[in-house]
Design an enzyme around this catalytic site. Structure first.
Site, mmCIF file in Angstrom:
data_model
loop_
_atom_site.group_PDB
_atom_site.id
_atom_site.type_symbol
_atom_site.label_atom_id
_atom_site.label_comp_id
_atom_site.label_asym_id
_atom_site.label_seq_id
_atom_site.Cartn_x
_atom_site.Cartn_y
_atom_site.Cartn_z
ATOM 1 N N LEU A 69 -6.747 -4.382 7.746
ATOM 2 C CA LEU A 69 -6.321 -5.403 7.066
ATOM 3 C C LEU A 69 -7.121 -5.246 5.588
ATOM 4 O O LEU A 69 -6.492 -6.064 4.684
ATOM 5 C CB LEU A 69 -7.109 -6.567 7.713
ATOM 6 N N ASN B 100 -11.231 -2.617 -5.009
ATOM 7 C CA ASN B 100 -10.366 -1.649 -5.796
ATOM 8 C C ASN B 100 -11.010 -1.430 -7.263
ATOM 9 O O ASN B 100 -10.586 -0.306 -7.907
ATOM 10 C CB ASN B 100 -8.950 -2.197 -5.936
ATOM 11 N N TRP B 101 -12.203 -1.987 -7.405
ATOM 12 C CA TRP B 101 -12.704 -1.795 -8.650
ATOM 13 C C TRP B 101 -13.662 -0.440 -8.631
ATOM 14 O O TRP B 101 -13.963 -0.001 -9.525
ATOM 15 C CB TRP B 101 -14.093 -2.899 -8.757
ATOM 16 N N ASP C 22 0.928 -1.188 0.029
ATOM 17 C CA ASP C 22 -0.032 0.062 0.115
ATOM 18 C C ASP C 22 0.805 1.311 -0.030
ATOM 19 O O ASP C 22 2.050 1.460 0.546
ATOM 20 C CB ASP C 22 -1.020 0.075 1.238
ATOM 21 N N HIS D 125 2.083 3.152 -9.058
ATOM 22 C CA HIS D 125 2.066 1.621 -9.414
ATOM 23 C C HIS D 125 3.189 1.167 -10.064
ATOM 24 O O HIS D 125 3.734 -0.034 -9.861
ATOM 25 C CB HIS D 125 0.717 1.404 -10.113
ATOM 26 N N ASN E 219 1.103 3.303 -3.119
ATOM 27 C CA ASN E 219 1.777 3.933 -4.388
ATOM 28 C C ASN E 219 1.126 5.276 -4.769
ATOM 29 O O ASN E 219 1.748 5.808 -5.020
ATOM 30 C CB ASN E 219 1.366 2.758 -5.521
ATOM 31 N N GLY E 220 -0.178 5.272 -4.390
ATOM 32 C CA GLY E 220 -0.868 6.641 -4.702
ATOM 33 C C GLY E 220 -0.366 7.875 -4.005
ATOM 34 O O GLY E 220 0.169 8.690 -4.536
HETATM 35 C C1 IPE Z 1 -5.680 -2.621 -0.169
HETATM 36 O O1 IPE Z 1 -5.041 -1.405 -0.081
HETATM 37 C C2 IPE Z 1 -5.304 -3.319 -1.116
HETATM 38 C C3 IPE Z 1 -4.170 -3.509 -2.034
HETATM 39 C C4 IPE Z 1 -2.821 -3.065 -1.505
HETATM 40 C C5 IPE Z 1 -4.130 -4.282 -3.192
HETATM 41 P P1 IPE Z 1 -6.422 -0.285 -0.331
HETATM 42 O O2 IPE Z 1 -5.526 0.965 -0.522
HETATM 43 O O3 IPE Z 1 -7.063 -0.550 -1.336
HETATM 44 O O4 IPE Z 1 -6.830 -0.115 1.231
HETATM 45 P P2 IPE Z 1 -7.735 0.724 1.971
HETATM 46 O O5 IPE Z 1 -8.815 1.497 0.867
HETATM 47 O O6 IPE Z 1 -6.692 1.689 2.245
HETATM 48 O O7 IPE Z 1 -8.366 0.327 2.975
HETATM 49 C C1 IPE Z 2 -1.790 0.146 -3.080
HETATM 50 O O1 IPE Z 2 -1.345 1.725 -3.327
HETATM 51 C C2 IPE Z 2 -1.862 -0.427 -4.669
HETATM 52 C C3 IPE Z 2 -3.165 -0.859 -4.805
HETATM 53 C C4 IPE Z 2 -4.427 -0.910 -4.004
HETATM 54 C C5 IPE Z 2 -3.554 -1.554 -6.452
HETATM 55 P P1 IPE Z 2 -2.694 2.619 -3.504
HETATM 56 O O2 IPE Z 2 -2.919 3.075 -4.693
HETATM 57 O O3 IPE Z 2 -3.834 2.298 -2.565
HETATM 58 O O4 IPE Z 2 -1.845 3.880 -2.708
HETATM 59 P P2 IPE Z 2 -2.390 4.964 -1.762
HETATM 60 O O5 IPE Z 2 -2.989 4.167 -0.498
HETATM 61 O O6 IPE Z 2 -3.636 5.672 -2.381
HETATM 62 O O7 IPE Z 2 -1.421 5.740 -1.368
HETATM 63 MG MG MG Z 3 -4.251 2.304 -0.521
#
Ligand code: IPE
Ligand code: IPE
Ligand code: MG
Length: 240
Positions: free
Chosen positions: A195, A64-65, A16, A33, A18-19
């Site tokens: 989790l 994530n969809w 988690d 990503h 990446n964004g």
């Molecule tokens: C969990 O991260 C899913 C993955 C890392 C693939 P999310 O970024 O989707 O989780 P939340 O929304 O913060 O709970």
């Molecule tokens: C986790 O990084 C990767 C996926 C859920 C695919 P995020 O994209 O959730 O990154 P943040 O949480 O927005 O920083």
């Molecule tokens: Mg995230």
């Protein structure tokens, strides 16, 4: 110092952050990503070298969809790039790839690359690399219950035959799919203390490590530090 005789057999990662990594650099999310995929490559190699037998990564959740079509499509496209760039080396390193989740609704190009990776590595005997893709812990338990309900309906088993082990067998990690033991260690990056529907059943007695490091900055050295921290934990499983 890492104790090489006590490497956990199964480590699971929530990749988690990446964004936020991209935001900090004023980059589009896909830049994060992409950097995350590079970090993952290095962790897979190090885990395999350390003798981790099963490594599971959370790549895309059933929730994530909800993200934009552009981001979702970009993540699925990265799978194609990853397989095209890494399959040869994964195979040379004797890694066996498995998917946890129903990936059939992904774009056909991604499905095709995933099938290629599964087929190419299916007889490998080294580290098992489980990619949780369109994965949700509740969805997984629901599917296991449905499979078992079919057995009961067909008269193959009685309700009393439903045990914890049987429920586990029909999960994505169970013997009918990836066949991985429960993870001893679950690591989540980026400072979130939850989790997010990951390995709900399997994490009953897992050790957790939460680190503020954003996933693209998570290095093999940091991975080793987490294993070292795990080795210092006292696991009791409810006993004295
Ligand atoms: C969990 O991260 C899913 C993955 C890392 C693939 P999310 O970024 O989707 O989780 P939340 O929304 O913060 O709970
Ligand atoms: C986790 O990084 C990767 C996926 C859920 C695919 P995020 O994209 O959730 O990154 P943040 O949480 O927005 O920083
Ligand atoms: Mg995230």
């Amino acid at each position: 110092m890492l104790d090489m005789t006590r490497i956990p057999k199964h480590v699971a990662l929530v990749m988690d952050g990446n964004g936020r990594w991209a935001d900090k650099r004023l980059m589009p999310k896909m830049g994060g990503h992409n950097a995350g995929m590079k970090a993952m490559k290095e962790i897979v190699k190090r885990a395999s070298t350390l003798g981790v037998e099963h490594l599971t990564v959370y790549a895309f959740s059933t929730e994530n969809w909800k993200r934009s079509a552009e981001e979702v499509g970009g993540i699925f496209k990265l799978i194609v790039v990853y397989v095209d760039n890494e399959l040869k080396e994964l195979n040379e390193n004797n890694v066996r790839v498995n998917i946890l989740g129903d990936y059939s609704m992904l774009p056909s190009e991604s499905v095709e690359r995933i099938n290629k990776a599964l087929e190419t590595t299916k007889d490998n005997t080294g580290m098992q690399f489980n990619i949780a893709l369109n994965y949700g812990g509740r969805d997984e338990i629901k599917r296991s219950v449905q499979d078992i309900a079919k057995l009961v309906k067909a008269g193959e088993i009685e309700p009393e035959d439903i045990t914890e082990d049987l429920i586990g067998e029909y999960l994505w990690t169970g013997k009918h799919h990836a066949d991985s033991p429960d993870p001893e260690l679950i690591i989540r990056t980026s400072g979130e203390l939850r989790l997010s529907n990951y390995l709900l059943w399997q994490s009953a007695y897992s050790e957790f490590i939460f680190t503020d490091t954003l996933w693209p900055d998570f290095t093999p050295e940091k991975f080793e530090e987490c294993i070292e921290e795990f080795q210092g934990r006292k696991r009791r499983f409810g006993g004295r």
